[in-house]
Write a protein that holds these residues in place. Sequence first.
Motif, PDB file in Angstrom:
ATOM      1  N   PRO A  43       0.790  -1.376  -0.007  1.00 27.37           N
ATOM      2  CA  PRO A  43      -0.135   0.073  -0.030  1.00 27.37           C
ATOM      3  C   PRO A  43       0.674   1.336   0.039  1.00 27.37           C
ATOM      4  N   PHE A  44       0.565   2.189  -1.097  1.00 29.05           N
ATOM      5  CA  PHE A  44       1.492   3.497  -0.824  1.00 29.05           C
ATOM      6  C   PHE A  44       0.454   4.645  -1.416  1.00 29.05           C
ATOM      7  N   GLN A  45       0.775   5.792  -1.028  1.00 25.42           N
ATOM      8  CA  GLN A  45      -0.140   6.855  -1.502  1.00 25.42           C
ATOM      9  C   GLN A  45       0.750   8.084  -1.153  1.00 25.42           C
ATOM     10  N   VAL A  46       0.295   9.208  -2.011  1.00 26.86           N
ATOM     11  CA  VAL A  46       1.005  10.466  -1.976  1.00 26.86           C
ATOM     12  C   VAL A  46      -0.008  11.557  -1.592  1.00 26.86           C
ATOM     13  N   LEU A  47       0.080  12.135  -0.465  1.00 19.69           N
ATOM     14  CA  LEU A  47      -0.797  13.517  -0.262  1.00 19.69           C
ATOM     15  C   LEU A  47      -0.067  14.586  -0.582  1.00 19.69           C
ATOM     16  N   LYS A  48      -0.814  15.414  -1.465  1.00 20.11           N
ATOM     17  CA  LYS A  48      -0.359  16.631  -1.908  1.00 20.11           C
ATOM     18  C   LYS A  48      -0.754  17.851  -1.128  1.00 20.11           C
ATOM     19  N   GLY A  49       0.015  18.382  -0.323  1.00 24.73           N
ATOM     20  CA  GLY A  49      -0.386  19.614   0.657  1.00 24.73           C
ATOM     21  C   GLY A  49      -0.710  20.654  -0.130  1.00 24.73           C
ATOM     22  N   MET A  50      -1.785  21.500   0.582  1.00 23.85           N
ATOM     23  CA  MET A  50      -2.055  22.637  -0.420  1.00 23.85           C
ATOM     24  C   MET A  50      -2.691  23.699   0.672  1.00 23.85           C
ATOM     25  N   ILE A  51      -2.381  24.966   0.215  1.00 24.59           N
ATOM     26  CA  ILE A  51      -3.302  26.098   1.011  1.00 24.59           C
ATOM     27  C   ILE A  51      -4.043  26.973   0.322  1.00 24.59           C
ATOM     28  N   ALA A  52      -4.945  27.558   0.897  1.00 21.15           N
ATOM     29  CA  ALA A  52      -5.663  28.726  -0.028  1.00 21.15           C
ATOM     30  C   ALA A  52      -5.946  29.760   0.986  1.00 21.15           C
ATOM     31  N   THR A  53      -5.474  30.929   0.401  1.00 23.62           N
ATOM     32  CA  THR A  53      -5.790  32.407   1.123  1.00 23.62           C
ATOM     33  C   THR A  53      -6.596  33.210   0.468  1.00 23.62           C
ATOM     34  N   ILE A  82       3.352   7.936   2.148  1.00 18.53           N
ATOM     35  CA  ILE A  82       2.954   7.060   2.822  1.00 18.53           C
ATOM     36  C   ILE A  82       2.896   5.386   2.342  1.00 18.53           C
ATOM     37  N   ALA A  83       3.632   4.745   3.041  1.00 16.13           N
ATOM     38  CA  ALA A  83       3.752   3.537   2.456  1.00 16.13           C
ATOM     39  C   ALA A  83       3.530   2.608   3.773  1.00 16.13           C
ATOM     40  N   GLU A  84       3.050   1.226   3.543  1.00  9.77           N
ATOM     41  CA  GLU A  84       2.631   0.265   4.614  1.00  9.77           C
ATOM     42  C   GLU A  84       3.814  -0.637   4.194  1.00  9.77           C
ATOM     43  N   ALA A  85       4.717  -0.804   5.232  1.00 10.86           N
ATOM     44  CA  ALA A  85       5.718  -1.822   5.174  1.00 10.86           C
ATOM     45  C   ALA A  85       5.703  -2.743   6.357  1.00 10.86           C
ATOM     46  N   ILE A  86       5.316  -3.829   6.313  1.00 15.51           N
ATOM     47  CA  ILE A  86       5.237  -5.163   7.109  1.00 15.51           C
ATOM     48  C   ILE A  86       4.293  -4.455   8.200  1.00 15.51           C
ATOM     49  N   GLY A  87       3.055  -4.058   7.659  1.00 18.57           N
ATOM     50  CA  GLY A  87       2.057  -3.479   8.800  1.00 18.57           C
ATOM     51  C   GLY A  87       2.382  -2.324   9.489  1.00 18.57           C
ATOM     52  N   ARG A  88       3.435  -1.735   9.141  1.00 16.84           N
ATOM     53  CA  ARG A  88       3.629  -0.234   9.904  1.00 16.84           C
ATOM     54  C   ARG A  88       4.000   0.664   8.761  1.00 16.84           C
ATOM     55  N   PRO A  89       3.440   1.982   8.998  1.00  9.26           N
ATOM     56  CA  PRO A  89       3.443   2.806   7.912  1.00  9.26           C
ATOM     57  C   PRO A  89       4.853   3.729   7.936  1.00  9.26           C
ATOM     58  N   VAL A  90       5.562   3.711   6.717  1.00 15.56           N
ATOM     59  CA  VAL A  90       6.786   4.563   6.573  1.00 15.56           C
ATOM     60  C   VAL A  90       6.337   5.899   5.947  1.00 15.56           C
ATOM     61  N   ILE A  91       6.453   7.026   6.535  1.00 15.75           N
ATOM     62  CA  ILE A  91       6.071   8.236   6.361  1.00 15.75           C
ATOM     63  C   ILE A  91       7.292   9.041   5.984  1.00 15.75           C
ATOM     64  N   TRP A  92       7.164   9.969   4.743  1.00 14.87           N
ATOM     65  CA  TRP A  92       8.236  10.868   4.518  1.00 14.87           C
ATOM     66  C   TRP A  92       7.750  11.943   4.051  1.00 14.87           C
ATOM     67  N   ALA A  93       7.882  13.448   4.343  1.00 15.30           N
ATOM     68  CA  ALA A  93       7.494  14.578   3.803  1.00 15.30           C
ATOM     69  C   ALA A  93       8.573  15.299   2.972  1.00 15.30           C
ATOM     70  N   THR A  94       8.230  15.976   1.954  1.00 13.93           N
ATOM     71  CA  THR A  94       9.105  16.836   1.213  1.00 13.93           C
ATOM     72  C   THR A  94       9.291  18.012   1.910  1.00 13.93           C
ATOM     73  N   PRO A  95      10.395  18.777   1.886  1.00 14.86           N
ATOM     74  CA  PRO A  95      11.007  19.986   2.550  1.00 14.86           C
ATOM     75  C   PRO A  95       9.907  21.003   2.484  1.00 14.86           C
ATOM     76  N   GLY A  96       8.959  21.171   1.522  1.00 10.73           N
ATOM     77  CA  GLY A  96       8.106  22.272   1.256  1.00 10.73           C
ATOM     78  C   GLY A  96       7.073  22.250   2.415  1.00 10.73           C
ATOM     79  N   CYS A  97       7.057  20.799   3.165  1.00 12.60           N
ATOM     80  CA  CYS A  97       5.801  20.804   3.934  1.00 12.60           C
ATOM     81  C   CYS A  97       6.437  21.309   5.478  1.00 12.60           C
ATOM     82  N   ALA A  98       7.693  21.656   5.553  1.00 13.01           N
ATOM     83  CA  ALA A  98       8.103  21.950   6.867  1.00 13.01           C
ATOM     84  C   ALA A  98       7.774  23.464   7.201  1.00 13.01           C
ATOM     85  N   ALA A  99       7.465  24.300   6.262  1.00 15.69           N
ATOM     86  CA  ALA A  99       7.174  25.702   6.568  1.00 15.69           C
ATOM     87  C   ALA A  99       5.490  25.818   7.092  1.00 15.69           C
ATOM     88  N   TYR A 100       4.798  24.814   6.690  1.00 13.67           N
ATOM     89  CA  TYR A 100       3.705  24.564   7.554  1.00 13.67           C
ATOM     90  C   TYR A 100       3.366  23.464   8.725  1.00 13.67           C
TER      91      TYR A 100
END
Length: 235
Positions: A49-59, A210-228
């Motif tokens: 199982p693998f997915q990519v969440l695209k973070g976004m903002i609206a002002t 987000i990936a599911e590896a051996i029943g546990r999620p492996v999660i990584w965020a790109t640098p752009g997420c840090a500001a939020y």
Amino acid sequence: MVGVLQPSAAMLAPRFHAFVTRTKEIARSFGRRAALHDLQQRIVNRLLPFQVLKGMIATADAIDSTLLDSGTLRSHFVARDELLAAASVPEVADEMAPGFVDKAIARGDECFGIFDDSQLVSFGWYSNQPTPISDALVLHFDRAWMYMYKGYTLRSHRGKRLHGIGMSQALAAYTKRGARGLISYVRSTNFQSLRSTERMGYQIFGDVYIAEAIGRPVIWATPGCAAYDFHVQRR
């Protein structure tokens, strides 16, 4: 026997046809890059199982101002009794059961909705605190922003841009309260929603993998997420 498919081949043929058909449809509607991404995602998901969440903002200054007018329909933050009445409708209950309503309100979340007479026809939920996105995962973000989730429009009222109208009006209301804007995410393969949010004025700032590896999620965020402070953790 010549000319007769073996059982395994007979089962694989319809699946392969559906696979190819979907890829062609996505390429036709959203372009070759989207089709390639979708194809890659489906191949990976056959392994884990693998997915990519695209973070976004609206002002408020970037949103489509035409979406602030709901015409003859009423819109406001929805009270608990209105939400429970709406949840008695099977289509709404599938998205927003009474138990969910009480849990969300207890957390301090709010629902902004659009009404056609007394019927709740479009709604979205808003929170400024860590919010579950699945049974196993919680989304965290800078609380100066309002997280929008669980948006839904009744099938009978689709095609009227009500989701965008409700979100834009909620954004205006929260901006007046002092929020910086709305923050949300769309899965990378939900191309229709990505197109809609872009048209509304949302801006993508980063991705969460987000990936599911051996029943546990492996999660990584790109640098752009840090500001939020936008990240996902296990519950």
